[in-house]
Design an enzyme around this catalytic site. Structure first.
Site, mmCIF file in Angstrom:
data_model
loop_
_atom_site.group_PDB
_atom_site.id
_atom_site.type_symbol
_atom_site.label_atom_id
_atom_site.label_comp_id
_atom_site.label_asym_id
_atom_site.label_seq_id
_atom_site.Cartn_x
_atom_site.Cartn_y
_atom_site.Cartn_z
ATOM 1 N N GLY A 1 2.999 -12.719 -45.922
ATOM 2 C CA GLY A 1 1.873 -12.239 -45.311
ATOM 3 C C GLY A 1 1.807 -12.849 -44.092
ATOM 4 O O GLY A 1 0.876 -12.491 -43.310
ATOM 5 N N GLY B 1 -0.483 -12.881 -41.070
ATOM 6 C CA GLY B 1 -1.955 -12.750 -41.180
ATOM 7 C C GLY B 1 -2.589 -14.062 -41.021
ATOM 8 O O GLY B 1 -1.845 -15.069 -41.141
ATOM 9 N N MET C 1 -4.725 -16.068 -42.841
ATOM 10 C CA MET C 1 -4.429 -17.172 -43.731
ATOM 11 C C MET C 1 -3.012 -17.691 -44.061
ATOM 12 O O MET C 1 -2.830 -18.822 -44.253
ATOM 13 C CB MET C 1 -4.967 -16.460 -45.199
ATOM 14 C CG MET C 1 -5.377 -17.321 -46.268
ATOM 15 S SD MET C 1 -6.704 -18.690 -45.832
ATOM 16 C CE MET C 1 -5.638 -20.325 -46.617
ATOM 17 N N GLY D 1 -3.162 -15.503 -53.733
ATOM 18 C CA GLY D 1 -4.311 -15.883 -52.949
ATOM 19 C C GLY D 1 -4.940 -14.638 -52.413
ATOM 20 O O GLY D 1 -6.260 -14.561 -51.915
ATOM 21 N N THR D 2 -4.046 -13.338 -52.496
ATOM 22 C CA THR D 2 -4.687 -12.215 -51.745
ATOM 23 C C THR D 2 -5.727 -11.822 -52.904
ATOM 24 O O THR D 2 -5.578 -11.718 -54.227
ATOM 25 C CB THR D 2 -3.635 -11.298 -51.855
ATOM 26 O OG1 THR D 2 -2.498 -11.879 -51.105
ATOM 27 C CG2 THR D 2 -3.899 -9.924 -50.768
ATOM 28 N N THR D 3 -6.934 -11.032 -52.409
ATOM 29 C CA THR D 3 -7.621 -10.447 -53.522
ATOM 30 C C THR D 3 -7.532 -9.161 -53.596
ATOM 31 O O THR D 3 -6.879 -8.422 -52.744
ATOM 32 C CB THR D 3 -9.158 -10.721 -52.860
ATOM 33 O OG1 THR D 3 -9.268 -10.084 -51.398
ATOM 34 C CG2 THR D 3 -9.728 -12.220 -52.782
ATOM 35 N N HIS E 1 -20.731 -14.625 -42.938
ATOM 36 C CA HIS E 1 -19.255 -14.576 -42.822
ATOM 37 C C HIS E 1 -18.844 -13.855 -41.431
ATOM 38 O O HIS E 1 -19.733 -13.096 -40.624
ATOM 39 C CB HIS E 1 -18.546 -13.705 -43.973
ATOM 40 C CG HIS E 1 -18.525 -14.281 -45.185
ATOM 41 N ND1 HIS E 1 -19.559 -14.438 -46.146
ATOM 42 C CD2 HIS E 1 -17.326 -15.140 -45.715
ATOM 43 C CE1 HIS E 1 -18.990 -15.135 -47.162
ATOM 44 N NE2 HIS E 1 -17.948 -15.572 -47.167
ATOM 45 N N LYS F 1 -15.761 -9.022 -41.933
ATOM 46 C CA LYS F 1 -15.857 -9.037 -43.213
ATOM 47 C C LYS F 1 -16.980 -7.908 -43.698
ATOM 48 O O LYS F 1 -18.173 -8.123 -43.456
ATOM 49 C CB LYS F 1 -16.141 -10.341 -43.799
ATOM 50 C CG LYS F 1 -16.472 -10.217 -45.354
ATOM 51 C CD LYS F 1 -16.554 -11.498 -45.852
ATOM 52 C CE LYS F 1 -16.803 -11.659 -47.424
ATOM 53 N NZ LYS F 1 -15.763 -11.239 -48.237
ATOM 54 N N GLY G 1 -17.912 -12.190 -52.248
ATOM 55 C CA GLY G 1 -17.310 -12.227 -53.812
ATOM 56 C C GLY G 1 -17.768 -13.521 -54.392
ATOM 57 O O GLY G 1 -18.375 -13.240 -55.657
ATOM 58 N N THR G 2 -17.994 -14.736 -53.950
ATOM 59 C CA THR G 2 -18.432 -15.937 -54.406
ATOM 60 C C THR G 2 -19.981 -15.601 -54.687
ATOM 61 O O THR G 2 -20.742 -16.008 -55.806
ATOM 62 C CB THR G 2 -18.278 -16.897 -53.588
ATOM 63 O OG1 THR G 2 -16.957 -17.117 -53.355
ATOM 64 C CG2 THR G 2 -18.796 -18.215 -54.133
#
Lengths: 298, 298
Positions: free
Chosen positions: B10, B13, B15, B103-105, B162, B166, B171-172
């Site tokens: 990734g 990117g 992250m 770790g990708t959503t 955020h 975003k 999501g949390t």
């Protein structure tokens, strides 16, 4: 549905009086108009919402309780008296077969438990009757057991504010400090910051003036060692109503246990929390209904 | 102690790059200097702390991975790519016998899980790698299961902030809203208040300027219907370091599972949390040592 009879001991103390008001306003309950009181109380009667409550002094309580039992039949006793009376009162309730909810803190807690276990009555014993705070403590305790060291490398600050009269540090804050220790955070109970100054409470914390004489505010702040992650947990209680509500739920719970024939058993607020839920969700909707709108005060 | 080899996919990117920096700074790990990248990336190399990472485009990945496996032996793959690539990448890892941390959503999460279960590799799949936040969610979930209706009669407010880019709601925060529903609080996910304006974030929320482009702040506020009791829970993350730390713990955990011979199993961050703890407390102190001071960045 039969109402549950309650005898509230400790009138004219703040918590006992507040509970009596909630009891009078709640159609799940009937308040017995007599109350065991301490030796330092000189008057014989206390008015609650214009209803006279007879105060029973220690020297006449044996005779009085026999008469009350004869007149009222079975009932639940609630104790909001004085730390120095905890064990003696529990033994009195046990001797007379009176199931009780003990909201008074202090005394010898081990002996208190033993008294119930070797008796023919069940009891609910809980130093904190605020169900949501008890639930929150259970959550943190769960994490401490399940994920020790979850917050390793974090620093902690605990601050709490209570009415000026409260000399000792919050028991809830101290219990939480231990859970955080188990979560990997070194923290001494001596480092809990206490606020007892009404001026600071009002002007810095923003605590409403009417609650300066009765409140419990707690904040737990965690900060990661690289300072990029912070957590904050707060629970702020104004007045004593939430404790009265929890106590009445404890009474309802204990009443069910008495009717189920339980003897010699000690229940905690965690048991009450689970019991209330079960009752509300599956078996006894009327119980939950009472729980929803328990009082015209709200 | 042998270092764990990691291939981070990734790059370039945000992250993936952040994680690569943490990996280079952590003596538990060796970073493989190649990374699967997306079709939209045109360059062939990306420098991380002056170390060149070769970027492998999708059309040549079959050939490349065979060479990497021959050269490196066994290693753990970490996926921080793009939601559209989640399922395809997982199938690629499974096909080549590469245990991975996802770790990708996004993507089809059910299919993702099925891919692992029918393969010969174990994997850690977690939409949120911040261990403390995952632990906090587990606490709330525990309460929701154990004490449904604990907060009946309370109102809830959820606000989150955020970085401007975003678009969707946290999501949390959405997962938490569901837990609070189970705790007796009616609340719709649509009522979560999102802040995406950098000016407001900086001047009203007090979010440091350097983190306006990467942060996740969440506050959950509960108020009793008589307004005498309030609870507040906050978790504020600045930057992406906490996710990198959690990811590396997931890699360590998965490496143990690979060595134990586990196959076709999906682990969550909850498993990692428990595993890290167990390892640290009883069996593998060296693991905890790495966990304590994992990086000179802190």
């Amino acid at each position: 549905m039969n109402k549950i009879k309650i005898m509230i001991n400790g009138i004219p103390g703040n918590m006992a009086v507040n509970l009596a008001k909630h009891t009078l306003a709640d159609d799940r309950f009937d308040l017995i108009s007599q109350s065991l009181t301490g030796p330092e109380i000189t008057k014989d009667e206390h008015l609650i919402d214009s209803i006279p409550i007879r105060l029973i002094h220690p020297d006449v309580r044996e005779q009085a309780i026999t008469e009350i039992k004869e007149k009222e039949g079975s009932f639940i006793s609630v104790d909001y008296t004085h730390p120095s009376a905890v064990n003696d009162n529990a033994e009195f309730y046990a001797k007379h077969g009176l199931p009780f909810v003990m909201g008074t803190t202090g005394g010898n807690r081990k002996r208190l438990e033993d008294t119930v276990c070797s008796s023919s009555i069940p009891a609910v014993i809980a130093p904190n009757m605020a169900k949501q705070i008890v639930g929150f403590q259970a959550m943190i305790e769960y994490a401490a057991n399940k994920f020790p060291d979850l917050f390793k490398g974090y620093s902690l600050e605990i601050i709490e504010s209570h009415q000026k009269g409260k000399a000792d540090t919050s028991g809830t804050a101290k219990a939480m400090a231990e859970y955080f220790n188990n979560l990997g955070v070194p923290f001494s109970k001596e480092d809990i910051k206490k606020e007892r100054d009404p001026d600071v409470q009002k002007n810095v914390w923003g605590i409403p003036e009417k609650y300066l004489e009765g409140h419990g505010w707690h904040t737990y702040s965690l900060l990661s060692n690289d300072r990029t992650v912070s957590f904050e947990f707060r629970h702020n209680v104004n007045g004593r109503d939430v404790y009265a509500q929890g106590t009445l739920d404890a009474v309802s719970y204990l009443d069910i246990k008495v009717k189920e024939g339980e003897k010699g058993k000690v229940y905690s607020m965690i048991d009450v929390l689970k019991g209330v839920t079960t009752a509300g969700q599956t078996q006894k909707p009327s119980f939950l209904k009472g729980y929803r709108s328990r009082s015209p005060l709200f």
